[in-house]
Design a protein around this motif. Sequence first.
Motif, PDB file in Angstrom:
ATOM      1  N   UNK A  36       0.834  -1.201   0.000  1.00 39.89           N
ATOM      2  CA  UNK A  36       0.000   0.000   0.000  1.00 39.89           C
ATOM      3  C   UNK A  36       0.871   1.253   0.000  1.00 39.89           C
ATOM      4  N   UNK A  37       0.462   2.249  -0.764  1.00 39.96           N
ATOM      5  CA  UNK A  37       1.059   3.579  -0.692  1.00 39.96           C
ATOM      6  C   UNK A  37      -0.046   4.582  -0.429  1.00 39.96           C
ATOM      7  N   UNK A  38       0.239   5.509   0.470  1.00 43.24           N
ATOM      8  CA  UNK A  38      -0.705   6.570   0.809  1.00 43.24           C
ATOM      9  C   UNK A  38      -0.067   7.907   0.468  1.00 43.24           C
ATOM     10  N   UNK A  39      -0.794   8.745  -0.246  1.00 46.71           N
ATOM     11  CA  UNK A  39      -0.269  10.045  -0.659  1.00 46.71           C
ATOM     12  C   UNK A  39      -1.239  11.135  -0.225  1.00 46.71           C
ATOM     13  N   UNK A  40      -0.774  11.986   0.701  1.00 42.19           N
ATOM     14  CA  UNK A  40      -1.601  13.092   1.170  1.00 42.19           C
ATOM     15  C   UNK A  40      -1.396  14.320   0.288  1.00 42.19           C
ATOM     16  N   UNK A  41      -2.422  15.146   0.211  1.00 38.56           N
ATOM     17  CA  UNK A  41      -2.340  16.415  -0.505  1.00 38.56           C
ATOM     18  C   UNK A  41      -3.376  17.370   0.071  1.00 38.56           C
ATOM     19  N   UNK A  42      -3.257  18.629  -0.330  1.00 40.80           N
ATOM     20  CA  UNK A  42      -4.246  19.619   0.070  1.00 40.80           C
ATOM     21  C   UNK A  42      -3.804  20.571   1.173  1.00 40.80           C
ATOM     22  N   UNK A  43      -2.619  20.350   1.714  1.00 36.35           N
ATOM     23  CA  UNK A  43      -2.132  21.251   2.744  1.00 36.35           C
ATOM     24  C   UNK A  43      -1.737  22.599   2.179  1.00 36.35           C
ATOM     25  N   UNK A  44      -1.421  23.526   3.085  1.00 35.45           N
ATOM     26  CA  UNK A  44      -1.000  24.848   2.649  1.00 35.45           C
ATOM     27  C   UNK A  44      -1.066  25.851   3.771  1.00 35.45           C
ATOM     28  N   UNK A  45      -0.957  27.108   3.387  1.00 37.71           N
ATOM     29  CA  UNK A  45      -1.020  28.218   4.339  1.00 37.71           C
ATOM     30  C   UNK A  45      -2.429  28.817   4.299  1.00 37.71           C
ATOM     31  N   UNK A  46      -3.032  28.964   5.458  1.00 35.04           N
ATOM     32  CA  UNK A  46      -4.391  29.508   5.529  1.00 35.04           C
ATOM     33  C   UNK A  46      -4.485  30.426   6.741  1.00 35.04           C
ATOM     34  N   UNK A  47      -5.328  31.431   6.642  1.00 32.60           N
ATOM     35  CA  UNK A  47      -5.520  32.355   7.754  1.00 32.60           C
ATOM     36  C   UNK A  47      -6.422  31.721   8.820  1.00 32.60           C
ATOM     37  N   UNK A  48      -6.287  32.156  10.059  1.00 35.51           N
ATOM     38  CA  UNK A  48      -7.203  31.673  11.106  1.00 35.51           C
ATOM     39  C   UNK A  48      -8.657  31.882  10.683  1.00 35.51           C
ATOM     40  N   UNK A  49      -9.466  30.857  10.958  1.00 34.56           N
ATOM     41  CA  UNK A  49     -10.861  30.894  10.544  1.00 34.56           C
ATOM     42  C   UNK A  49     -11.113  30.323   9.171  1.00 34.56           C
ATOM     43  N   UNK A  50     -10.059  30.047   8.437  1.00 37.50           N
ATOM     44  CA  UNK A  50     -10.196  29.511   7.094  1.00 37.50           C
ATOM     45  C   UNK A  50     -10.427  28.008   7.071  1.00 37.50           C
ATOM     46  N   UNK A  51     -10.468  27.471   5.841  1.00 38.80           N
ATOM     47  CA  UNK A  51     -10.752  26.049   5.638  1.00 38.80           C
ATOM     48  C   UNK A  51      -9.759  25.433   4.666  1.00 38.80           C
ATOM     49  N   UNK A 100      -9.933   6.975  -1.626  1.00 40.83           N
ATOM     50  CA  UNK A 100      -9.470   8.240  -1.059  1.00 40.83           C
ATOM     51  C   UNK A 100     -10.197   8.545   0.242  1.00 40.83           C
ATOM     52  N   UNK A 101      -9.442   9.078   1.183  1.00 43.24           N
ATOM     53  CA  UNK A 101      -9.989   9.548   2.455  1.00 43.24           C
ATOM     54  C   UNK A 101      -9.766  11.055   2.523  1.00 43.24           C
ATOM     55  N   UNK A 102     -10.733  11.751   3.063  1.00 43.89           N
ATOM     56  CA  UNK A 102     -10.667  13.211   3.125  1.00 43.89           C
ATOM     57  C   UNK A 102     -10.717  13.691   4.575  1.00 43.89           C
ATOM     58  N   UNK A 103     -10.178  14.879   4.776  1.00 44.07           N
ATOM     59  CA  UNK A 103     -10.328  15.560   6.059  1.00 44.07           C
ATOM     60  C   UNK A 103     -10.688  17.011   5.755  1.00 44.07           C
ATOM     61  N   UNK A 104     -11.947  17.339   5.956  1.00 47.12           N
ATOM     62  CA  UNK A 104     -12.404  18.718   5.787  1.00 47.12           C
ATOM     63  C   UNK A 104     -12.155  19.464   7.085  1.00 47.12           C
ATOM     64  N   UNK A 105     -11.394  20.541   7.014  1.00 43.51           N
ATOM     65  CA  UNK A 105     -11.011  21.294   8.203  1.00 43.51           C
ATOM     66  C   UNK A 105     -11.558  22.706   8.090  1.00 43.51           C
ATOM     67  N   UNK A 106     -12.450  23.068   8.978  1.00 39.18           N
ATOM     68  CA  UNK A 106     -13.054  24.395   9.016  1.00 39.18           C
ATOM     69  C   UNK A 106     -12.653  25.122  10.296  1.00 39.18           C
ATOM     70  N   UNK A 107     -12.862  26.426  10.295  1.00 38.25           N
ATOM     71  CA  UNK A 107     -12.572  27.256  11.482  1.00 38.25           C
ATOM     72  C   UNK A 107     -11.177  26.968  12.023  1.00 38.25           C
ATOM     73  N   UNK A 108     -10.215  26.955  11.130  1.00 33.31           N
ATOM     74  CA  UNK A 108      -8.857  26.586  11.513  1.00 33.31           C
ATOM     75  C   UNK A 108      -8.252  27.585  12.482  1.00 33.31           C
ATOM     76  N   UNK A 149      -9.215  21.287   2.705  1.00 32.16           N
ATOM     77  CA  UNK A 149      -9.609  19.898   2.605  1.00 32.16           C
ATOM     78  C   UNK A 149      -8.394  19.069   2.218  1.00 32.16           C
ATOM     79  N   UNK A 150      -8.042  18.157   3.083  1.00 29.88           N
ATOM     80  CA  UNK A 150      -6.937  17.250   2.822  1.00 29.88           C
ATOM     81  C   UNK A 150      -7.462  15.979   2.164  1.00 29.88           C
ATOM     82  N   UNK A 151      -6.635  15.422   1.285  1.00 28.69           N
ATOM     83  CA  UNK A 151      -6.956  14.157   0.638  1.00 28.69           C
ATOM     84  C   UNK A 151      -5.855  13.150   0.905  1.00 28.69           C
ATOM     85  N   UNK A 152      -6.235  11.903   1.003  1.00 34.75           N
ATOM     86  CA  UNK A 152      -5.278  10.798   1.143  1.00 34.75           C
ATOM     87  C   UNK A 152      -5.646   9.758   0.097  1.00 34.75           C
TER      88      UNK A 152
END
Length: 115
Positions: free
Chosen positions: A2-17, A77-85, A19-22
């Motif tokens: 198995x190989x897992x590859x994450x993506x979707x990270x970055x720089x975001x302001x507080x309160x932003x959103x 694929x697995x996702x992580x939706x992140x709100x109100x960061x 979505x990470x993917x695996x």
Amino acid sequence: QMQLVESGGGLVQPGGSLRLSCAASESIFSIHDMVWYRQAPGKERELVATIFNSTTTTYADSVKGRFTISRDSAKNTVYLQMNSLKPEDTAVYYCNCIFRGFYYWGQGTQVTVSS
């Protein structure tokens, strides 16, 4: 293997959103638990969210109500939706699963929450 590859990270302001993917290289249909972890600088890796099969989810208290984990078995694929960061969400986020008796980790994706 198995190989897992994450993506979707970055720089975001507080309160932003974000979505990470695996993306998994093998079918995740038969994998019971898919998990997101994170590790901040100087801290131990911590469990963020788990999805059991396709319905049951659990979350760390620190992200409950803000993050949502989901999985799409058709896309492996697995996702992580992140709100109100918040700045304290800054970390490298990792995807994890047990596949055929072995633990697998992705390489991680950096999430930075800063103004």
